[in-house]
Every structure is written in structure tokens, then in C-alpha cells.
Design an enzyme around this catalytic site. Structure first.
Site, PDB file in Angstrom:
ATOM      1  N   ASP A 406       6.079  50.183  39.013  1.00 34.92           N
ATOM      2  CA  ASP A 406       7.171  50.770  38.247  1.00 34.92           C
ATOM      3  C   ASP A 406       6.701  52.094  37.639  1.00 34.92           C
ATOM      4  O   ASP A 406       5.503  52.336  37.470  1.00 34.92           O
ATOM      5  CB  ASP A 406       7.596  49.795  37.138  1.00 34.92           C
ATOM      6  CG  ASP A 406       9.075  49.897  36.801  1.00 34.92           C
ATOM      7  OD1 ASP A 406       9.654  50.976  37.037  1.00 34.92           O
ATOM      8  OD2 ASP A 406       9.640  48.907  36.314  1.00 34.92           O
ATOM      9  N   GLU A 409       6.973  57.755  38.743  1.00 37.03           N
ATOM     10  CA  GLU A 409       7.319  59.189  38.789  1.00 37.03           C
ATOM     11  C   GLU A 409       6.448  60.079  37.893  1.00 37.03           C
ATOM     12  O   GLU A 409       6.307  61.247  38.235  1.00 37.03           O
ATOM     13  CB  GLU A 409       8.801  59.410  38.457  1.00 37.03           C
ATOM     14  CG  GLU A 409       9.302  58.898  37.174  1.00 37.03           C
ATOM     15  CD  GLU A 409       9.647  57.412  37.253  1.00 37.03           C
ATOM     16  OE1 GLU A 409       9.846  56.850  36.174  1.00 37.03           O
ATOM     17  OE2 GLU A 409       9.683  56.829  38.324  1.00 37.03           O
ATOM     18  N   ASP A 479      16.599  52.618  38.067  1.00 35.32           N
ATOM     19  CA  ASP A 479      17.441  51.819  37.170  1.00 35.32           C
ATOM     20  C   ASP A 479      18.882  52.316  37.183  1.00 35.32           C
ATOM     21  O   ASP A 479      19.399  52.842  36.184  1.00 35.32           O
ATOM     22  CB  ASP A 479      16.876  51.857  35.747  1.00 35.32           C
ATOM     23  CG  ASP A 479      15.491  51.243  35.666  1.00 35.32           C
ATOM     24  OD1 ASP A 479      15.145  50.456  36.553  1.00 35.32           O
ATOM     25  OD2 ASP A 479      14.756  51.553  34.718  1.00 35.32           O
TER      26      ASP A 479
END
Length: 817
Positions: A406, A409, A479
């Protein structure tokens, strides 16, 4: 002076005053030919053109006399000695390989690209270099502009949530974030692609006048031009440059269940048990965050929480039920973790704001108790070593099967310009910003490969960059909120991402933020049920079928029980997914070996049909299935919902307006589907045949979507199973869709190790001869431990004709006349 193997040609040149900017012209002083291309000076630029393959060239431009040195993070291929000729014509230097022509204006350095037959493909219209002070390093902001044809569609750029298929008339700031993953690459329906090899924040702008990449930092312009003749050829060229796709385990193509989050090991194991009790197939279960305890222990990569008292036993219980565990790991660490302490001492942690901000699990964040969580420097090889050391010790050694990476980025909350001044191992964060996910994911892949070849790496990651396909990674779209508009966005987002060379894409089935549905019954709300089922049907035809989200649990039993229309619709498509595993795994082999793609924009296979060029709501899954997911509410009101990652955590969100309590999901509805010209199409459900090149209406209810098979397809279907490897593929149904000759290769291997790289696999070629109505099953090629020696194929045509044959690995012909 003599020049051996170097052709130095003199040309006239004019000396002029150098002024600010680079707009003035000057004649090229000389060009120097070498084995892979040439270099010259034009318009105060040093220009280098280097062949990496006959149809791939790298172009580098930088201010004349200045140094240029760069080791690409994305490109792993080196320039190649290539056969090409050079000539001069009308003030241009013309390079010709057997796959490409380039005309370089000797005065300006601008390049015009043509096909071998002279078709104009793309032309440059300008390069620029503006001085830029990058934290004390005197460098440039760089830009390159091109001229495209007026009606020429282009695709790619990454995972974009703009709902567009063609990215013409697009203006976007490319800086990695939660739901937009940027790859500075586009390809054209004309069969070429452009990869802008820059990692800093980049503006991509397309107008009728020009198409340009403009990056904040770069020593020079640096891009690759790929001519592949068609979309598959361009994808192959991109992977030739940046890495091929490894095989991932068969089980990863099964069904995955997840939520934010299972709060104890008992809850996690119980989900697997319930699926087994219900006899609904399942292969993957995911443990989301905070199994490590509180936020000060963020991403300890260890089961510290008292709610997970015996992780080893928990994992064994999951494995005993023939399921696999993926665990959430992050790019940041809390101050009470071992990785944080070791990296902090070595200056390997960044200081900008990241998630979570507070040590308390509250919203909004209570900054009286800052978490102290910091992102690690994934650009630093020693930091990547430390990351794996703790990951291996805390999780991999326990038997965790795959990684949910997760925030790759990574999460960068403040987005202050000065944050980009942060020092990394490779220079400023600004300089390498967009390549962070490539480095973070690659670090885990490389280390696991070094540790063992007995278990294939599989990484679910939130972010991506060019080249990430080489790391066994599947990128999900972040998300996203639970809305019809967002579901519609996922289709072109996945297709455009695939067209950058990254074949593995998925999204949270049902959308992540579902808070607006929570107060109206959650999984019992018809509004959410309709959205969820349609999203799941779409997810059935993506490379990873994974249900996940917050606010509303997504396990099948949340939606009722067997006999309930919603429950049955979910189960039907999970079972359909499992029946397709022989097809899906064979497509996976084609992706890995032959550079194919799972998700195929219609323009990939039907570029001659201009109606396909901008279709954003249909696609091919492999080369046989035409998928037209239902992307609009038909039974319930459709509410437009916009939620960002911060608003989504606000538990005070309102409820859905115009809520409904009872809906008849069995009522038939009508949707329109376009069938591309150039093929005939069989309705998967009814076997009815349709001509291509027309729009038709299809009747559906909640338990069906428009699904067609291209004439000239051979598709194997597997047995009814509870998990991917429960039964051998020794009794397969093979459906033949005639109308033209067809080929298919059934691929098998040991399913979860790297022995296939050593040749441990089998291929069984199938060929349908339309004229003689004969199916030929060729002799089996290859071998592996545990391979099937005797099997049965049940062969079926759409008209109902069927034959059963026994196959022992030798060639057989089956005639259907």
C-alpha cells in the site's frame, strides 16, 4: 587524422550570438555515425539518436557542450548495434533501418518519423531547456513537443480517473497519487509509442496544435520512439525496453476477499472457513493494516497486535483450508519499529507529511499526538536491503504468500513545493519522484527472488511506473469511491494502463469508500447491491478478481444466502471465473512469453474499425471474450458521489438520498452493445451469432452482462473447484467458436515456482480448420513434474455438436462435418 568505422562529415555552419532560450537556429556542424546511431549538434543542442532495436530509437537532446549522464531507472535494455543507412536529402539527415525511417533536420535537430514504407508517423515541433536550480544543482526544466494528426487517437499515460479512452485534448499534471498512477508513455492507433524517460513532476498536454511532455527537472530531453506497427507491437517494444512480465501463481487468478480490515486472527480465519462451508470458491484472503498494533508501530511488518497472538498458527490454518494470505505492508514506518530505528540512524527516512498523521486512530487526525510516521528512501539500495530484512524476518519466514504494498506512490499529504527538495539517494525527491513505486516494488521482488525460487513473487500495489511489469506486480486503482461514475472510470483506466505495457490491473470491487451507503443498510441496501454486483461482474474479467472496501463488508454472506438473487449473482460470477482458469492461465503465459495483454481496448484488435477508437465501456479479455459490463444503474437511483482519500475517512458522511427498500432484480433490462467490424460474434450465454460492425440490444438482468466470444476462438473451461488447484485439468471442456480458422495454446506448469523459466512447462496447441471443420490437437510440447499424461477433452460447438476425445499427448484430428 584517420577515423576507423566512424563517418565524420563536414557541413557549413553559422556562428551566432547565444541568447536566453533555445529558439534561434544554426546549421549542424557535423554528425558522427556509430554502430547504434549518430550524434550531431544543431540549434545549440547536442542531439543523439541511438537504436535499441530496428524499430526502437532513443533520442537525447541537451544544451550543446553541457554534460549529460543518466542511468535509466525504467529502461533495462542497452543500445544495440543495428543495421541502418544514412543519407542526406533536402537539408535532412535520413536514417533507415528495416523497421523505421528518421529524418533529422540538420539545422534545427527536429525529427520526423516514418514507417519503412514512408507513412508519416510523428514529427517533433520543438525542444526546450530552461535553467532550473534543483536544491543547489544547476540543471534544466525540459520539454519536448510533437505534432499529431488531427483525428489520431492516443492511449496510455497510466491509470487515469478521467473516464476517457483516447487521451487527446488532455492536460494533466503527472505526479503520483492515491488513485492516479502515471506512466509518461502514450501510443497511437498508427502503431507507434513514445516513452518520456523522466521521473520528475511532468505536465502532459495535448491540444490540436501540439502534444508535449514538460518536466520540472532533467539534464536534457530523453525519450524513446517505438514503432511496432500495431498496439501489440508497441507493447512488445515497451517491454523489450523495460522488462518482460514474469508468470505469477495460478492461485492469484482465483477469487480474493478483503476488507478494511479484519481486526483479529480469528475473524480472518473465520472468513475462509465460511467460504469453505458455503462451498463458494476462494483462493486469497488479505489482512489489511494495523495487525502490527498502534500507529506508533506503523508497518512494523510483524504481528505485534494482541489480536493476532499466534500468527504462525493463523497462517497454517489458512493454508490448511487451501487458501493464501496476503499482508499489507507500507512505504513508511512508525518511530517504535525496528526498521524506523535502523533507517533513521542512517538518514534513510524522509520528513514530509504522510499517512497516518496522528498516533491516535481518530478522524480528523489529532495532531496533539503526531504519529511520527516517515517514508523510507526506496531509491537507496541499502534501505531496500533493510526493508526486506525485516519483511523476511517478520512475515515471509512465517509463510505469508504475497504482499499488498500500500501507499507505494508514496502518500505525500502536504504536497508542499519544498517537500520535493527532500534529499534521496539519487538526488532530490523532485528529480525521481514518479519512479518511487518502481523502486519500492522492485526492492521486494528482487529480494524475494534472491531468497527463493520455490514461491513466485506476487505483489498487489497501489502505484506504478514504467517497467513495473517486470516485478510480478498487479496495480490496483487506489481508494476510489463507491459510485457508478467511478465504476465507469475503471474500464478505460485499466485499458490505458495496459497499453503502457503493464498488463496487470484491478480495482476494489464495490469501490473503497462506501460510507454513503452504510446508513441505508450497507450490503442489504439495493442501491449498494446493484453497484456491487455490476462491479464484481466487471472484476471477473480483469487480471485480479478482488473484493475490498471500507464501511460496507463485502463477503458473499453479507448479501444474503443461496437462493437470494444478489447472493446467487455473486456466486455465479465467482464460479464463472474459476471455470475460465485454464483460459486465463494460458493467456497469462501468452502475456509473459509473447508480450500479449489481458485487457485489450477494442482498437488493439480492430483498429480498422474507427468506431472502436474511443469506446470506453467495452473491451476484450484475452483475444476471445468481448466484455460489455453494465456500468449504469438500471434498478435503483444512481447517485453521483465524489470522495477523496481524506473525505472518505470522515465517518460523518451523509446517507444516500432516494434510498429504496425493495427491488425486483430479476426483471429484464435492455442495454446496447457495439460489436466491432472484422469479426462475427457469438453470445456467450445463448450461442446466438451476430455480424460485427453493428450496435445491438441485449436483454440482461442482475445475473448477466453482455458477453460475446469472437468467431475463430478456442476456449478451454475447467472443473468446478473450491480453489484453483483443487482438481487437475485432466477433464476439460473445450468450446470451439467457428467462422474462421482458430488457434489456442493450452499452457500448464507447476503453478507456483520458477521452474518454468528452466523449461518446466507444457503447451498443447489447438487448431480449428474452418474449411474442413476439423479440430487438430497437436502433440504436447514440453514436460514438468506432475504433468498430466492422460486426459479427456469434451469438444463443443455453438450448434450443439460435441465429441469427447481421450488425449495422451499425441496429435489427433477431430472432424465435425
Amino acid at each position: 587524422m584517420k577515423y576507423k568505422d566512424i563517418n565524420l562529415k563536414k557541413a557549413t555552419f553559422t556562428v551566432i550570438m547565444i541568447t536566453a532560450g533555445w529558439s534561434h537556429s544554426a546549421y549542424a556542424q557535423a554528425y558522427v555515425k556509430n554502430d547504434s546511431g549518430l550524434s550531431l549538434t544543431a540549434d545549440r543542442m547536442d542531439v543523439k539518436v541511438m537504436f535499441y532495436a530496428p524499430g526502437i530509437v532513443r533520442v537525447v537532446k541537451y544544451p550543446a557542450g553541457k554534460p549529460f549522464s543518466k542511468s535509466s531507472l525504467a529502461v533495462i535494455k542497452k543500445e544495440q548495434k543495428t543495421q541502418f543507412s544514412i543519407s542526406e536529402k533536402d537539408g535532412s539527415i535520413v536514417l533507415k533501418s528495416n523497421a523505421l525511417q528518421l529524418s533529422i533536420d540538420a539545422k534545427t535537430g527536429k525529427i520526423l518519423y516514418r514507417s519503412p514504407l514512408g507513412q508519416e508517423l510523428l514529427k517533433e515541433i520543438g525542444s526546450s531547456f530552461r535553467p532550473f536550480n534543483d536544491t543547489g544543482n544547476q540543471t534544466y526544466s525540459v520539454s519536448q513537443s510533437f505534432q499529431l494528426e488531427k483525428d489520431e487517437p492516443i492511449y496510455g499515460l497510466g491509470i487515469l480517473q478521467n473516464g476517457k479512452m483516447s487521451q487527446r485534448n488532455t492536460d494533466i499534471k503527472m505526479i503520483q497519487n492515491n488513485t492516479w498512477d502515471f506512466v509518461p508513455f502514450f501510443q497511437s492507433v498508427k502503431g507507434y509509442g513514445v516513452f518520456w524517460d523522466n521521473y520528475s513532476p511532468t505536465q502532459f498536454t495535448d491540444t490540436p496544435q501540439k502534444t508535449s511532455f514538460s518536466s520540472e527537472v532533467g539534464e536534457g530531453v530523453d525519450y524513446y520512439f517505438i514503432y511496432g506497427k500495431n498496439a501489440d507491437g508497441v507493447v512488445a517494444g515497451m517491454r523489450n525496453l523495460t522488462g518482460k512480465v514474469p508468470m505469477i501463481p495460478l492461485w492469484t487468478y482465483g477469487y480474493w476477499q478483503s476488507k478494511e480490515r479484519y481486526k483479529s486472527q480469528d475473524e480472518l480465519v473465520d472468513v475462509v472457513k465460511k467460504y469453505r462451508d458455503l462451498k463458494v470458491p476462494l483462493d486469497g484472503i488479505i489482512q489489511d493494516w494495523q495487525y502490527w498494533g498502534n500507529n506508533y508501530q506503523w508497518n512494523a511488518m510483524d504481528f505485534i497486535s494482541p489480536d493476532f497472538p499466534d500468527a504462525q498458527k493463523m497462517i497454517q490454518n489458512i493454508h490448511d483450508k487451501n487458501a493464501h494470505l496476503s499482508v499489507s505492508i507500507w512505504s513508511s514506518f512508525g518511530p517504535m519499529t525496528h526498521p524506523y530505528r535502523e533507517m533513521d540512524q542512517k538518514g534513510m527516512l524522509f520528513n514530509f507529511k504522510t499517512w497516518p498523521e496522528s498516533g491516535r486512530e481518530v478522524w480528523p487526525p489529532d495532531m496533539n499526538y503526531p504519529s511520527g510516521v516517515r517514508v523510507y528512501d526506496a531509491y537507496n539500495p541499502e534501505a531496500r536491503n533493510i526493508y526486506w530484512k525485516y519483511l523476511n524476518k517478520g512475515l515471509f519466514s512465517l509463510g505469508v504468500d504475497s504482499w499488498w504494498m500500500d501507499s507505494t506512490e508514496p502518500d505525500h499529504l502536504s504536497q508542499k513545493p519544498e517537500d520535493l527538495d527532500t534529499k534521496t539517494y539519487l538526488g532530490s525527491f523532485r528529480k525521481v519522484r514518479n519512479a518511487y513505486p518502481l523502486m519500492a516494488v522492485g526492492g521486494v521482488y528482487d529480494h524475494q527472488r534472491e531468497t527463493t525460487s520455490d514461491k513466485r513473487v506476487f505483489i498487489l500495489t497501489r502505484s506504478a511506473f514504467a517497467g513495473q511489469q517486470r516485478y510480478g506486480a498487479n496495480t490496483w486503482s487506489g481508494d476510489v469511491n463507491s459510485s457508478w461514475d467511478m465504476l465507469r472510470n475503471q474500464v478505460p483506466a485499466g485499458l490505458n494502463f495496459s497499453l503502457t505495457g503493464n498488463p496487470n490491473f484491478n480495482s476494489d470491487i464495490g469501490g473503497f469508500f462506501a460510507g454513503v451507503y452504510k446508513r441505508n443498510g450497507g450490503a442489504k441496501s439495493p442501491m449498494f447491491q446493484e453497484l456491487y454486483v455490476r462491479w464484481l461482474q466487471y472484476g471477473t474479467f480483469t487480471p485480479m478478481m478482488r473484493s475490498h472496501g471500507t464501511d460496507v463488508p463485502r463477503e458473499i454472506y453479507q448479501f444474503g444466502q443461496k437462493g437470494d438473487v444478489v447472493y446467487d449473482a455473486i456466486e455465479k460470477f465467482i464460479r464463472l471465473r474459476y471455470s475460465m482458469l485454464p483460459y486465463i492461465y494460458s493467456v497469462s503465459h501468452n502475456v509473459s512469453k509473447n508480450n500479449s495483454s489481458f485487457l485489450r481496448a477494442l482498437s488493439m484488435d480492430f483498429s480498422s474499425d474507427k468506431k472502436t477508437w474511443d469506446i470506453n465501456n467495452e473491451y476484450l479479455f484475452g483475444k476471445s471474450f468481448l466484455v460489455a459490463p453494465v456500468l449504469h444503474a438500471q434498478y435503483t437511483p444512481e447517485k453521483i458521489i465524489t470522495t477523496d482519500e481524506n473525505e472518505g475517512w470522515d465517518k460523518k458522511q451523509g446517507s444516500v438520498e432516494n434510498a429504496v427498500s425493495k427491488v425486483d432484480f430479476t426483471q429484464n433490462k435492455t442495454v446496447k452493445v457495439y460489436l466491432p467490424a472484422g469479426a462475427d460474434w457469438f453470445d456467450f450465454w445463448t450461442n446466438e451469432k451476430h455480424k460485427g460492425g453493428q450496435e445491438i440490444e441485449k436483454s440482461v438482468n442482475l445475473q448477466s452482462i453482455p458477453l460475446y466470444v469472437k468467431a475463430g476462438s478456442i476456449i478451454p473451461f475447467g472443473p468446478d473447484v473450491q480453489f484453483a488447484t483443487e482438481k487437475k485439468w485432466d477433464d476439460l471442456t473445450v468450446k470451439i467458436y467457428p467462422g474462421t480458422d482458430a488457434d489456442f495454446i493450452l499452457y500448464e506448469d507447476e503453478f507456483d515456482n520458477y521452474n518454468y523459466e528452466k523449461g518446466a512447462f507444457t503447451e498443447i496447441p489447438f487448431h480449428w480448420n474452418e474449411k474442413s471443420k476439423t479440430l487438430t490437437i497437436e502433440a504436447k510440447k514440453g514436460k514438468y513434474n506432475g504433468m498430466i499424461s492422460e486426459r479427456t477433452f469434451s469438444l463443443i460447438l455453438p450448434n450443439g455438436k460435441q465429441k469427447t476425445v481421450d488425449y495422451s499427448g499425441k496429435k489427433i484430428n477431430v472432424n465435425f462435418k
